[in-house]
Write an enzyme that holds these catalytic residues in place. Structure first.
Site, PDB file in Angstrom:
ATOM      1  N   ARG A   1      29.592   2.607 -30.995  1.00 14.51           N
ATOM      2  CA  ARG A   1      30.437   3.740 -31.396  1.00 14.51           C
ATOM      3  C   ARG A   1      30.683   4.736 -30.267  1.00 14.51           C
ATOM      4  O   ARG A   1      31.485   5.654 -30.403  1.00 14.51           O
ATOM      5  CB  ARG A   1      29.807   4.448 -32.606  1.00 14.51           C
ATOM      6  CG  ARG A   1      29.641   3.527 -33.813  1.00 14.51           C
ATOM      7  CD  ARG A   1      29.110   4.265 -35.016  1.00 14.51           C
ATOM      8  NE  ARG A   1      30.073   5.212 -35.559  1.00 14.51           N
ATOM      9  CZ  ARG A   1      29.847   5.982 -36.616  1.00 14.51           C
ATOM     10  NH1 ARG A   1      28.679   5.903 -37.256  1.00 14.51           N
ATOM     11  NH2 ARG A   1      30.763   6.813 -37.049  1.00 14.51           N
TER      12      ARG A   1
ATOM     13  N   HIS B   1      29.830  -4.313 -26.123  1.00 11.76           N
ATOM     14  CA  HIS B   1      29.399  -2.925 -26.264  1.00 11.76           C
ATOM     15  C   HIS B   1      28.258  -2.550 -25.322  1.00 11.76           C
ATOM     16  O   HIS B   1      27.643  -1.499 -25.491  1.00 11.76           O
ATOM     17  CB  HIS B   1      28.990  -2.662 -27.713  1.00 11.76           C
ATOM     18  CG  HIS B   1      30.092  -2.899 -28.704  1.00 11.76           C
ATOM     19  ND1 HIS B   1      31.262  -2.176 -28.689  1.00 11.76           N
ATOM     20  CD2 HIS B   1      30.209  -3.788 -29.718  1.00 11.76           C
ATOM     21  CE1 HIS B   1      32.051  -2.596 -29.659  1.00 11.76           C
ATOM     22  NE2 HIS B   1      31.436  -3.573 -30.297  1.00 11.76           N
TER      23      HIS B   1
ATOM     24  N   ARG C   1      16.117  34.934 -44.466  1.00 16.66           N
ATOM     25  CA  ARG C   1      17.125  33.874 -44.490  1.00 16.66           C
ATOM     26  C   ARG C   1      17.364  33.400 -45.922  1.00 16.66           C
ATOM     27  O   ARG C   1      16.420  33.071 -46.631  1.00 16.66           O
ATOM     28  CB  ARG C   1      16.688  32.695 -43.627  1.00 16.66           C
ATOM     29  CG  ARG C   1      16.642  33.010 -42.127  1.00 16.66           C
ATOM     30  CD  ARG C   1      16.174  31.802 -41.354  1.00 16.66           C
ATOM     31  NE  ARG C   1      16.084  32.052 -39.932  1.00 16.66           N
ATOM     32  CZ  ARG C   1      17.007  31.704 -39.034  1.00 16.66           C
ATOM     33  NH1 ARG C   1      18.103  31.073 -39.438  1.00 16.66           N
ATOM     34  NH2 ARG C   1      16.836  31.971 -37.754  1.00 16.66           N
TER      35      ARG C   1
ATOM     36  N   PRO D   1      19.585   7.048 -34.449  1.00 17.25           N
ATOM     37  CA  PRO D   1      18.236   7.206 -33.907  1.00 17.25           C
ATOM     38  C   PRO D   1      17.738   8.643 -34.050  1.00 17.25           C
ATOM     39  O   PRO D   1      18.416   9.589 -33.647  1.00 17.25           O
ATOM     40  CB  PRO D   1      18.423   6.838 -32.429  1.00 17.25           C
ATOM     41  CG  PRO D   1      19.640   5.976 -32.405  1.00 17.25           C
ATOM     42  CD  PRO D   1      20.542   6.528 -33.464  1.00 17.25           C
ATOM     43  N   GLU D   2      16.566   8.797 -34.652  1.00 17.95           N
ATOM     44  CA  GLU D   2      15.959  10.105 -34.824  1.00 17.95           C
ATOM     45  C   GLU D   2      14.778  10.220 -33.876  1.00 17.95           C
ATOM     46  O   GLU D   2      14.509   9.335 -33.060  1.00 17.95           O
ATOM     47  CB  GLU D   2      15.529  10.291 -36.283  1.00 17.95           C
ATOM     48  CG  GLU D   2      16.677  10.254 -37.283  1.00 17.95           C
ATOM     49  CD  GLU D   2      17.556  11.493 -37.235  1.00 17.95           C
ATOM     50  OE1 GLU D   2      17.208  12.456 -36.526  1.00 17.95           O
ATOM     51  OE2 GLU D   2      18.611  11.493 -37.894  1.00 17.95           O
TER      52      GLU D   2
END
Length: 271
Positions: free
Chosen positions: A110, A91, A152, A2-3
């Site tokens: 997980r 789960h 950078r 999930p983002e």
């Protein structure tokens, strides 16, 4: 995984069913998540009234009149609302029973997700205090990214995926945004001009906003769904399309590894 758009979709889907409601009780079947769920969590949340749901980066903040619960969905976690007649499966690790009769159920095969509690301002929590600005906020601008990147030598893709610089720009969204901005993902961050950074910021905002909007079509799945709300079909230009024709110029999309992540780009359109 999930983002930001998926977590924002989760927030929007759950908010109408949680805000203003009381958590009657909680049941934790599995405490061993990414960080152990506190032994007294059930006592802390029982009887608490949910005031509002917020999102910070990939964290879902459930503000109550007693404190704040901090959810992180990890790699495979999901939150959904089910009726009391729906039996928990292998789960399904955590349930919140609401005064509406619905159950907020957390599933995580997980177990890389987390549920934490804080009595203080969650923004000051150790997990959130170091985070950069939200990508859809006014604080995230071309000027900000230009100034932050000076000196950078790292690639621009790893820069925008660094949560200390800006939150929520995951691998897919970074590749797609760089394509829209016409910037090679391996270009040194410090060598990119202010004008090009503004294009990149605009592209990031466009990609994320579109993804959130598309995710909204799955809101009905939050009640009695399959536990995977907000995973919308992506319309991708380059990500995962190595060897396929670029949608702009027709040349084959290429791939490389940057920061241990697969990266997709067009060597002709991105300079």
């Amino acid at each position: 995984m999930p983002e930001l758009p998926e977590v924002e979709t989760t927030r929007r889907g759950l908010a109408p069913h949680l805000e203003g409601h009381v958590v009657r009780s909680a049941k934790v079947r599995q405490r061993r998540l990414r960080w152990p769920v506190e032994n007294d969590f059930e006592k802390r949340i029982a009887g608490a009234k949910v005031l509002r749901l917020e999102r910070r980066a990939k964290y879902l903040l459930v503000h109550t009149d007693r404190g704040c619960a901090i959810w992180h969905l990890g790699m495979s976690g999901s939150l959904r609302l089910v009726g009391p007649e729906v039996a928990a499966e292998k789960h399904d690790h955590i349930d919140w029973e609401l005064d509406s009769g619905l159950i907020l159920r957390y599933r995580d095969p997980r177990r890389f997700g987390a549920l934490l509690w804080t009595d203080a301002d969650p923004v000051a929590h150790d997990l959130l205090a170091h985070l950069g600005p939200e990508p859809l906020s006014g604080e995230f601008s071309g000027d900000y990214l230009f100034e932050t990147s000076r000196g950078r030598r790292q690639s621009v893709k790893t820069l925008i995926m660094d949560g200390r610089i800006v939150v929520g720009v995951g691998n897919i969204y970074a590749s797609e945004s760089l394509f829209l901005a016409g910037i090679r993902p391996d270009k040194a961050a410090g060598s990119i001009s202010r004008v090009r950074y503004q294009r990149l910021v605009d592209a990031i905002k466009q990609v994320l906003a579109r993804s959130i909007e598309q995710g909204g079509t799955t809101l009905r799945d939050f009640i009695g769904g399959d536990g995977q709300p907000g995973y919308f079909a992506q319309q991708l230009n380059v990500y995962g399309r190595s060897g396929e024709p670029c949608p702009t110029c027709g040349r084959p999309v290429r791939d490389m590894v940057l920061g241990q992540r697969n990266t997709f780009f067009c060597s002709n359109c991105q300079r």
